[in-house]
Design a protein around this motif. Structure first.
Motif, mmCIF file in Angstrom:
data_model
loop_
_atom_site.group_PDB
_atom_site.id
_atom_site.type_symbol
_atom_site.label_atom_id
_atom_site.label_comp_id
_atom_site.label_asym_id
_atom_site.label_seq_id
_atom_site.Cartn_x
_atom_site.Cartn_y
_atom_site.Cartn_z
ATOM 1 N N VAL A 39 0.857 -1.189 0.000
ATOM 2 C CA VAL A 39 0.000 0.000 0.000
ATOM 3 C C VAL A 39 0.894 1.240 0.000
ATOM 4 C CG1 VAL A 39 -1.788 1.265 1.221
ATOM 5 C CG2 VAL A 39 -1.793 -1.257 1.230
ATOM 6 N N GLY A 40 0.942 1.939 -1.140
ATOM 7 C CA GLY A 40 1.763 3.136 -1.266
ATOM 8 C C GLY A 40 3.025 2.871 -2.072
ATOM 9 N N GLY A 41 3.104 3.495 -3.256
ATOM 10 C CA GLY A 41 4.308 3.391 -4.094
ATOM 11 C C GLY A 41 5.223 4.569 -3.825
ATOM 12 N N ALA A 44 9.498 4.233 0.664
ATOM 13 C CA ALA A 44 9.758 2.889 1.175
ATOM 14 C C ALA A 44 9.062 1.819 0.333
ATOM 15 C CB ALA A 44 9.277 2.788 2.624
ATOM 16 N N PHE A 85 4.435 22.283 -5.618
ATOM 17 C CA PHE A 85 3.604 22.602 -4.458
ATOM 18 C C PHE A 85 2.325 23.361 -4.814
ATOM 19 C CE2 PHE A 85 7.677 21.440 -2.969
ATOM 20 C CZ PHE A 85 7.423 20.717 -1.831
ATOM 21 N N ARG A 112 2.656 16.173 1.535
ATOM 22 C CA ARG A 112 3.031 14.759 1.418
ATOM 23 C C ARG A 112 2.902 14.427 -0.060
ATOM 24 N NH1 ARG A 112 5.421 12.301 5.037
ATOM 25 N NH2 ARG A 112 6.314 14.364 5.062
ATOM 26 N N ARG A 114 2.021 12.722 -3.487
ATOM 27 C CA ARG A 114 0.944 11.844 -3.934
ATOM 28 C C ARG A 114 1.174 11.552 -5.422
ATOM 29 N NH1 ARG A 114 -4.952 11.013 -2.487
ATOM 30 N NH2 ARG A 114 -5.995 10.645 -4.444
ATOM 31 N N TRP A 126 17.830 16.382 0.309
ATOM 32 C CA TRP A 126 18.955 16.222 1.231
ATOM 33 C C TRP A 126 19.104 14.736 1.528
ATOM 34 C CZ3 TRP A 126 21.985 20.215 2.325
ATOM 35 C CH2 TRP A 126 21.461 21.514 2.455
ATOM 36 N N GLN A 263 -6.644 4.593 -4.253
ATOM 37 C CA GLN A 263 -6.520 4.979 -2.834
ATOM 38 C C GLN A 263 -7.089 3.894 -1.933
ATOM 39 O OE1 GLN A 263 -7.583 9.002 -1.821
ATOM 40 N NE2 GLN A 263 -7.714 8.550 0.371
ATOM 41 N N ALA A 301 2.343 3.556 3.422
ATOM 42 C CA ALA A 301 1.605 4.770 3.055
ATOM 43 C C ALA A 301 2.138 6.012 3.763
ATOM 44 C CB ALA A 301 0.116 4.577 3.331
ATOM 45 N N GLY A 302 3.207 5.862 4.531
ATOM 46 C CA GLY A 302 3.850 7.016 5.170
ATOM 47 C C GLY A 302 3.272 7.331 6.538
ATOM 48 N N ILE A 309 -4.932 4.544 7.587
ATOM 49 C CA ILE A 309 -5.526 3.284 7.095
ATOM 50 C C ILE A 309 -5.771 2.323 8.257
ATOM 51 C CG2 ILE A 309 -5.065 1.233 5.685
ATOM 52 C CD1 ILE A 309 -3.466 3.197 3.798
ATOM 53 N N LEU A 428 12.439 26.062 1.122
ATOM 54 C CA LEU A 428 11.095 25.611 0.771
ATOM 55 C C LEU A 428 10.026 26.442 1.447
ATOM 56 C CD1 LEU A 428 11.272 21.752 0.636
ATOM 57 C CD2 LEU A 428 10.991 23.402 -1.203
ATOM 58 N N HIS A 576 17.279 14.814 8.249
ATOM 59 C CA HIS A 576 16.142 14.652 7.351
ATOM 60 C C HIS A 576 15.854 13.157 7.249
ATOM 61 C CE1 HIS A 576 16.778 18.878 5.772
ATOM 62 N NE2 HIS A 576 17.760 18.659 6.620
ATOM 63 N N GLN A 578 14.582 10.937 4.718
ATOM 64 C CA GLN A 578 14.489 9.957 3.629
ATOM 65 C C GLN A 578 15.561 8.873 3.697
ATOM 66 O OE1 GLN A 578 14.890 11.039 -0.478
ATOM 67 N NE2 GLN A 578 16.540 12.499 -0.140
HETATM 68 C C1 FAD Z 1 8.300 19.105 1.217
HETATM 69 C C2 FAD Z 1 9.160 18.031 1.801
HETATM 70 C C3 FAD Z 1 10.532 18.126 1.739
HETATM 71 C C4 FAD Z 1 11.323 17.136 2.273
HETATM 72 N N1 FAD Z 1 12.664 17.205 2.115
HETATM 73 C C5 FAD Z 1 13.444 16.197 2.530
HETATM 74 C C6 FAD Z 1 14.832 16.206 2.251
HETATM 75 O O1 FAD Z 1 15.356 17.112 1.619
HETATM 76 N N2 FAD Z 1 15.568 15.153 2.691
HETATM 77 C C7 FAD Z 1 15.023 14.140 3.409
HETATM 78 O O2 FAD Z 1 15.743 13.250 3.827
HETATM 79 N N3 FAD Z 1 13.705 14.103 3.677
HETATM 80 C C8 FAD Z 1 12.908 15.092 3.222
HETATM 81 N N4 FAD Z 1 11.568 15.040 3.440
HETATM 82 C C9 FAD Z 1 11.021 13.881 4.169
HETATM 83 C C10 FAD Z 1 11.132 12.556 3.404
HETATM 84 O O3 FAD Z 1 10.962 12.778 2.031
HETATM 85 C C11 FAD Z 1 10.106 11.569 3.949
HETATM 86 O O4 FAD Z 1 10.372 11.313 5.322
HETATM 87 C C12 FAD Z 1 10.104 10.221 3.256
HETATM 88 O O5 FAD Z 1 10.082 10.383 1.867
HETATM 89 C C13 FAD Z 1 8.896 9.408 3.722
HETATM 90 O O6 FAD Z 1 8.854 8.169 3.065
HETATM 91 P P1 FAD Z 1 7.625 7.170 3.279
HETATM 92 O O7 FAD Z 1 7.914 5.975 2.456
HETATM 93 O O8 FAD Z 1 7.407 6.987 4.733
HETATM 94 O O9 FAD Z 1 6.374 7.909 2.827
HETATM 95 P P2 FAD Z 1 6.012 8.520 1.305
HETATM 96 O O10 FAD Z 1 7.234 8.639 0.481
HETATM 97 O O11 FAD Z 1 5.195 9.732 1.506
HETATM 98 O O12 FAD Z 1 5.158 7.373 0.628
HETATM 99 C C14 FAD Z 1 3.820 7.116 0.935
HETATM 100 C C15 FAD Z 1 3.105 6.770 -0.359
HETATM 101 O O13 FAD Z 1 1.878 6.166 -0.053
HETATM 102 C C16 FAD Z 1 0.858 6.758 -0.826
HETATM 103 N N5 FAD Z 1 -0.371 6.630 -0.041
HETATM 104 C C17 FAD Z 1 -0.650 7.229 1.138
HETATM 105 N N6 FAD Z 1 -1.880 6.857 1.539
HETATM 106 C C18 FAD Z 1 -2.359 6.000 0.614
HETATM 107 C C19 FAD Z 1 -3.575 5.288 0.474
HETATM 108 N N7 FAD Z 1 -4.549 5.396 1.372
HETATM 109 N N8 FAD Z 1 -3.739 4.501 -0.611
HETATM 110 C C20 FAD Z 1 -2.753 4.386 -1.546
HETATM 111 N N9 FAD Z 1 -1.588 5.059 -1.465
HETATM 112 C C21 FAD Z 1 -1.401 5.846 -0.394
HETATM 113 C C22 FAD Z 1 1.316 8.175 -1.030
HETATM 114 O O14 FAD Z 1 0.669 8.790 -2.134
HETATM 115 C C23 FAD Z 1 2.802 7.991 -1.220
HETATM 116 O O15 FAD Z 1 3.150 7.718 -2.547
HETATM 117 C C24 FAD Z 1 10.740 16.022 2.930
HETATM 118 C C25 FAD Z 1 9.356 15.931 2.998
HETATM 119 C C26 FAD Z 1 8.567 16.910 2.432
HETATM 120 C C27 FAD Z 1 7.071 16.776 2.504
#
Ligand code: FAD
Ligand code: NAG
Ligand code: NAG
Ligand code: NAG
Ligand code: NAG
Ligand code: NAG
Ligand code: NAG
Ligand code: NAG
Ligand code: NAG
Ligand code: NAG
Ligand code: NAG
Length: 606
Positions: A39-41, A44, A85, A112, A114, A126, A263, A301-302, A309, A428, A576, A578
């Motif tokens: 769930v979520g591309g 991660a 944005f 976040r 999408r 970063w 979704q 999904a983050g 969810i 930003l 940060h 990621q």
């Molecule tokens: C503006 C901004 C700038 C940032 N800058 C940095 C940086 O410079 N360096 C850094 O290290 N970190 C940065 N971060 C933070 C970092 O990018 C995140 O911590 C990291 O990418 C999170 O990864 P994740 O896999 O947990 O979630 P995400 O990458 O957000 O993945 C979640 C995915 O699940 C999908 N999803 C969510 N809910 C559903 C659902 N109900 N059904 C289907 N799909 C769903 C989403 O659309 C998304 O594609 C930044 C974040 C933001 C918002």
């Protein structure tokens, strides 16, 4: 701000066709039963999709709410990030926080990603791993030494593909090759364009080494000091998880299907037990589909989407779920709790130079020229990020008054409390002053915060957004540390190195720097969040009553669900998020594979 709209047609040549990304449910091959449903591309999720499908015997479906990343120019050209944005373009979830009662009662936008790649497709790029202490604390609180710094290095290395900067400058003395890997999947590089202010930053470290010492590589375990930016960029283009982990050789695997515009609303149990093996989703928020996961459901999904969810599915605090008329299937009160983000403020100084990033907003000819240069040669200012060329990672003085009232929230003595992102542009979160003018900005952040927020339900409709509370400055430690951070930034630009370049702070900052009271007011009125949330589905020891998942990332008190994303980190790393998320994903997937091969109930199909 959308710097690139009118230039998009120039770049259409970038689009390529990818067969295994499906847009509608009807296009999916029939059967709708997979070994794994992710769930979520996002950041991660794509790691897990890639690694699982290395085994041709596993079938994997990724359900992503957003669209494709292909051809999204603002996501490809690093310096055009701000264009993403604009909410009308649909690359964001359009989230807004609840009013932040310790930050002027403002409701803040909460970006976040999408689209495929999730937040790695929209972030500031970063690449910072956090400190040795951060991971050793994960090891301590989860009881699993595998989350400790030394053990996690292997997963940073699986992820990282260190690459030359776009301008191929001599990088000697700008990083430590011994702590990087060139054999991973996601690219990392030093800045590929040298803004004139970069040399002044380095001069400052020579001039004020006691306060701002140079650190060769802040990703080596002890970040403290001022170091060069490392970014998820290759050859002048963003390296998101979609660009890297879903590159052609991977996305074309016949056992990997990705459905976009899908979704997920809930995870379900086919037989009403706590064994979850179905995923419910919609493409129009009306018609519901169900897909089977015969081995596991992976929630990626983050930090907002995953707890949302879970709560929709009846996994959470029994009392709060009952309040929304949702039947509790798994009583796990910590779902959505301990949501932790880092407060952030952008502080700007006017400079005597037009070689700053924000000058693009005043000169569209320059932007068009530089975009053409980027397209033709992958050189020029647009190859690098707007968020800065250096970071200063600093600690509060050990004798700070705050420590007589407050325990130190940092993971250890080699871990920063605060961060200055030093940008030749706008960052930003930087407002452009009405009077115009060229400026540089320091984004100050409290990277080891004490505040804790939450994700809770607003309504029982799974397609309504949840209530997001990052609790900006809720704990006084965070406001104290932010005051120190802003004073440090002012000290930094007071160095001789900036004479004749930095003119003066913008008016609101100048006013803030007149007294501690004025600074406090400025902080409460302007603070936002760092968009680095974690903790909302936190890891804890297997037997612990608190937490949401065990150290193996399996959901507590249930079977069939694993959480693999930023939400499992029980504390925010002091940087940060990621790179730590990528490491969590690589290790989380390896746990999954171990479990599959160990378990007698799973047929080994390779
Ligand atoms: C503006 C901004 C700038 C940032 N800058 C940095 C940086 O410079 N360096 C850094 O290290 N970190 C940065 N971060 C933070 C970092 O990018 C995140 O911590 C990291 O990418 C999170 O990864 P994740 O896999 O947990 O979630 P995400 O990458 O957000 O993945 C979640 C995915 O699940 C999908 N999803 C969510 N809910 C559903 C659902 N109900 N059904 C289907 N799909 C769903 C989403 O659309 C998304 O594609 C930044 C974040 C933001 C918002
Ligand atoms: C931009 O690059 C693409 C290929 O990468 C090319 O097709 C296109 O012509 C280029 N546009 C310009 C104006 O150079
Ligand atoms: C966000 O809002 C814009 C309108 O401003 C809309 O077009 C877009 O679809 C919204 N996105 C989501 C995920 O709701
Ligand atoms: C982890 O626990 C050990 C033993 O209790 C302790 O010495 C160490 O300081 C802890 N480290 C962190 C980062 O919490
Ligand atoms: C539900 O299904 C799972 C998996 O097949 C099984 O382990 C469990 O015992 C079942 N529970 C009930 C109540 O039937
Ligand atoms: C569950 O939520 C209720 C209502 O918000 C709260 O009072 C209670 O303390 C929570 N329970 C646990 C165990 O956290
Ligand atoms: C805008 O940029 C172009 C190209 O770099 C330059 O020639 C011109 O002088 C700039 N205009 C202004 C008003 O600065
Ligand atoms: C804290 O120690 C530093 C030296 O490390 C000193 O300059 C400063 O005055 C001390 N501050 C307080 C509040 O004692
Ligand atoms: C919560 O729901 C109410 C009622 O449906 C709505 O008015 C409000 O805007 C929602 N709040 C958020 C933050 O979505
Ligand atoms: C800006 O730089 C120019 C050229 O070096 C100089 O003449 C001018 O005095 C500077 N202005 C300020 C405000 O420092
Ligand atoms: C939050 O995390 C702490 C440990 O860091 C834990 O003791 C607590 O139970 C967690 N949950 C909540 C709801 O605060």
């Amino acid at each position: 701000m959308s710097l690139s709209r009118s230039l998009t047609p120039l770049l259409l040549g970038l689009a390529v066709c990818r067969a295994a990304v499906y847009e509608t449910f009807n296009q999916l091959p029939p059967g709708l039963a997979y070994d794994f449903v992710i769930v979520g591309g996002g950041t991660a999720g794509n790691v897990v999709a890639n690694r699982l499908t290395e085994n041709p015997g596993f079938s994997v479906l990724v359900l992503e709410a957003g669209g494709s990343n292909i051809g999204v120019v603002d996501s490809i050209v690093p310096a055009l990030e701000l264009g993403l944005f604009d909410p009308r373009l649909g690359y964001l979830w359009n989230y807004t926080t609840i009013p932040q009662s310790n930050a002027g009662n403002r409701a803040l936008s909460y970006p976040r990603g999408r689209l495929l790649g999730g937040t790695s497709s929209i972030n500031g790029m970063w690449y910072t791993r956090g400190s040795r202490d951060d991971f050793d604390r994960y090891s301590n609180v989860t009881g699993d030494p595998g989350w400790g710094w030394d053990a996690i290095q292997k997963y940073f290395r699986k992820n990282e593909k260190w690459s030359p900067p776009a301008d191929h400058h001599n990088t000697h003395g700008q990083f430590d090759p011994a702590v990087h890997s060139t054999t991973g999947i996601n690219s990392v590089s030093l800045p590929g364009y040298q803004w004139p202010m970069f040399s002044r930053v380095i001069e400052t470290t020579v001039e004020m080494p006691d306060e701002f010492k140079f650190v060769l590589d802040y990703n080596a375990g002890v970040p403290l000091g001022v170091g060069w930016a490392q970014n998820t960029i290759e050859n002048g283009a963003r390296s998101s998880s979609a660009v890297s982990y879903l590159a052609a050789p991977f996305i074309n695997r016949p056992n990997l299907h990705v459905l976009i515009n899908a979704q997920v609303s809930r995870v379900l149990s086919a037989n009403g037990s706590t064994h979850f093996n179905q995923v419910e989703f919609s493409q129009d928020k009306k018609e519901l589909f169900i897909v089977q996961a015969s081995k596991e459901i992976i929630l990626s999904a983050g930090s907002v989407g995953t707890p949302h969810i879970l709560l929709n599915s009846g996994i959470g605090n029994r009392t709060s779920l009952a309040h929304h008329g949702i039947k509790t299937i798994v009583d796990l009160p910590d779902v959505g709790q301990n949501f932790t983000d880092q407060p952030l403020i952008s502080n700007s100084w006017f400079v005597n130079s037009t070689e700053t990033f924000e000058s693009y907003s005043q000169n569209s000819t320059k932007l068009a020229e530089d975009l053409r240069q980027w397209n033709e040669t992958r050189q020029g200012p647009l190859v690098s990020t707007i968020v800065g060329g250096h970071i200063a990672w600093l600690r509060l003085d050990a004798n700070s008054s705050i420590f007589s009232q407050h325990a130190d929230p940092a993971a250890g003595i080699n871990t920063p409390h605060i961060e200055l992102q030093i940008a030749s542009g706008i960052g930003l979160a930087t407002p452009i002053p009405p009077e115009g003018g060229n400026f540089i900005s320091f984004q100050t952040s409290v990277v080891s915060p004490a505040s804790r927020g939450s994700i809770t339900l607003n309504t029982s409709n799974p397609f309504d957004p949840p209530l997001i509370d990052p609790a900006v400055l809720a704990d006084d430690f965070d406001a104290f540390a932010m005051r120190v951070a802003i004073k440090k930034a002012a000290k930094f630009v007071s160095a001789e190195a900036w004479k004749g370049f930095v003119i003066r702070p913008l008016d609101n900052l100048a006013q803030a720097l007149t007294s501690d009271e004025a600074l406090e007011t400025y902080i409460r009125e302007t603070a936002s969040h760092g968009a680095h949330p974690v903790g909302s589905a936190a890891m804890s020891p297997k037997a612990a009553k608190w937490g949401v998942v065990g150290p193996d990332l399996l959901l507590k008190d249930a079977t069939g669900i694993r959480v693999i994303d930023a939400s499992v980190m029980p504390y925010v790393p002091s940087g940060h998020t990621q790179a730590p998320t990528y490491a969590v994903a690589e290790r989380g997937e390896s746990h999954l594979i171990d479990a599959i091969y160990r378990s007698n109930s799973y047929l080994i199909e390779i």
